[in-house]
Design a protein around this motif. Structure first.
Motif, mmCIF file in Angstrom:
data_model
loop_
_atom_site.group_PDB
_atom_site.id
_atom_site.type_symbol
_atom_site.label_atom_id
_atom_site.label_comp_id
_atom_site.label_asym_id
_atom_site.label_seq_id
_atom_site.Cartn_x
_atom_site.Cartn_y
_atom_site.Cartn_z
ATOM 1 N N SER A 56 1.417 -1.352 0.078
ATOM 2 C CA SER A 56 0.102 0.353 0.096
ATOM 3 C C SER A 56 0.566 1.275 0.380
ATOM 4 C CB SER A 56 -0.982 -0.278 0.758
ATOM 5 O OG SER A 56 0.131 0.194 2.373
ATOM 6 N N THR A 57 0.233 2.503 -0.501
ATOM 7 C CA THR A 57 1.377 3.691 -0.387
ATOM 8 C C THR A 57 1.943 4.052 0.523
ATOM 9 O OG1 THR A 57 -1.141 4.689 0.471
ATOM 10 C CG2 THR A 57 -0.025 5.153 -2.056
ATOM 11 N N LEU A 58 1.135 3.537 1.944
ATOM 12 C CA LEU A 58 2.225 3.585 3.912
ATOM 13 C C LEU A 58 2.922 2.164 3.946
ATOM 14 C CD1 LEU A 58 -2.035 4.346 6.187
ATOM 15 C CD2 LEU A 58 0.181 6.239 5.010
ATOM 16 N N GLY A 59 2.928 1.754 3.011
ATOM 17 C CA GLY A 59 4.207 0.557 2.928
ATOM 18 C C GLY A 59 3.745 -1.046 3.763
ATOM 19 N N ALA A 60 2.335 -0.967 3.824
ATOM 20 C CA ALA A 60 2.072 -2.420 4.569
ATOM 21 C C ALA A 60 1.310 -3.639 3.421
ATOM 22 C CB ALA A 60 0.475 -2.312 5.370
#
Length: 203
Positions: A56-60
């Motif tokens: 995801s954009t948050l790195g998850a």
């Protein structure tokens, strides 16, 4: 992305191999952070599973998306028995390739073969399945052809229907067959362990 650049991307990815349960399991980590996991049958070299995971954009880590193989069964407990009965008659769409063809199976379609029409929509780069009784409609792409920038060819498409299952086949173009053979040769060189993880860091 042409055929050559796709095989280059595969070569540049970080790969870990694991031999387990009669399968060769390969995990790819691409430079853009995407992950791909494949499973090959050790005896036949057929690809059984291919799935993708994007960050995801948050790195998850996102959920794995199945491209080839059985769709993941929903986690159903025994108290959901009634729900299962209701849902098990819905059409189930899955891809299961052979050596020579891309192949999709849609189970739970109890209509005669002449009700179905299967066609290539070249402008939208997809295959469309529809029924004259308006009971089923499905539009789907062929990611392998998209990744290699190969055109869809309606003469490569065929379908059969048996046991309430529609089987749609698309003959693999020679570029794909060559690419798959090259890739398999490289994958067989990877040192996979007998059991357990090869490289825990990439899991």
């Amino acid at each position: 992305m042409a055929v050559q650049s796709w095989i280059d991307i595969l070569r540049l990815s970080k790969k870990t191999a694991l031999i387990h349960d009669g399968k060769r399991k390969i995990h790819y980590l691409f430079t853009d952070g995407k992950e791909m996991a494949e499973e090959y049958d050790l005896k036949t070299d057929e690809l059984i599973v291919r799935k993708w995971r994007h960050k995801s954009t948050l790195g998850a880590h996102g959920q794995w998306q199945v491209e080839i193989g059985e769709p993941p069964a929903g986690s159903v407990t025994s108290s959901d028995a009634d729900v299962i009965k209701e849902n098990c008659s819905n059409p189930v769409f899955m891809r299961r390739d052979t050596k020579a063809s891309f192949q999709w199976r849609i189970r739970n379609l109890p209509y005669p073969k002449d009700v179905f029409s299967v066609s290539v929509e070249a402008s939208e780069r997809c295959i469309i399945i529809k029924t004259s009784n308006k009971k089923y409609y499905k539009k789907f792409g062929v990611p392998d052809l998209d990744r290699c920038q190969l055109p869809l060819d309606s003469s490569a498409l065929s379908f059969t229907h048996a046991n309430n299952t529609l089987i749609v086949s698309y003959k693999k173009p020679k570029e794909i067959l060559t690419l798959e053979q090259e890739l398999l040769r490289e994958l067989k060189k990877l040192k996979g362990t007998g059991e357990g993880d090869v490289d825990c860091k990439t899991q």
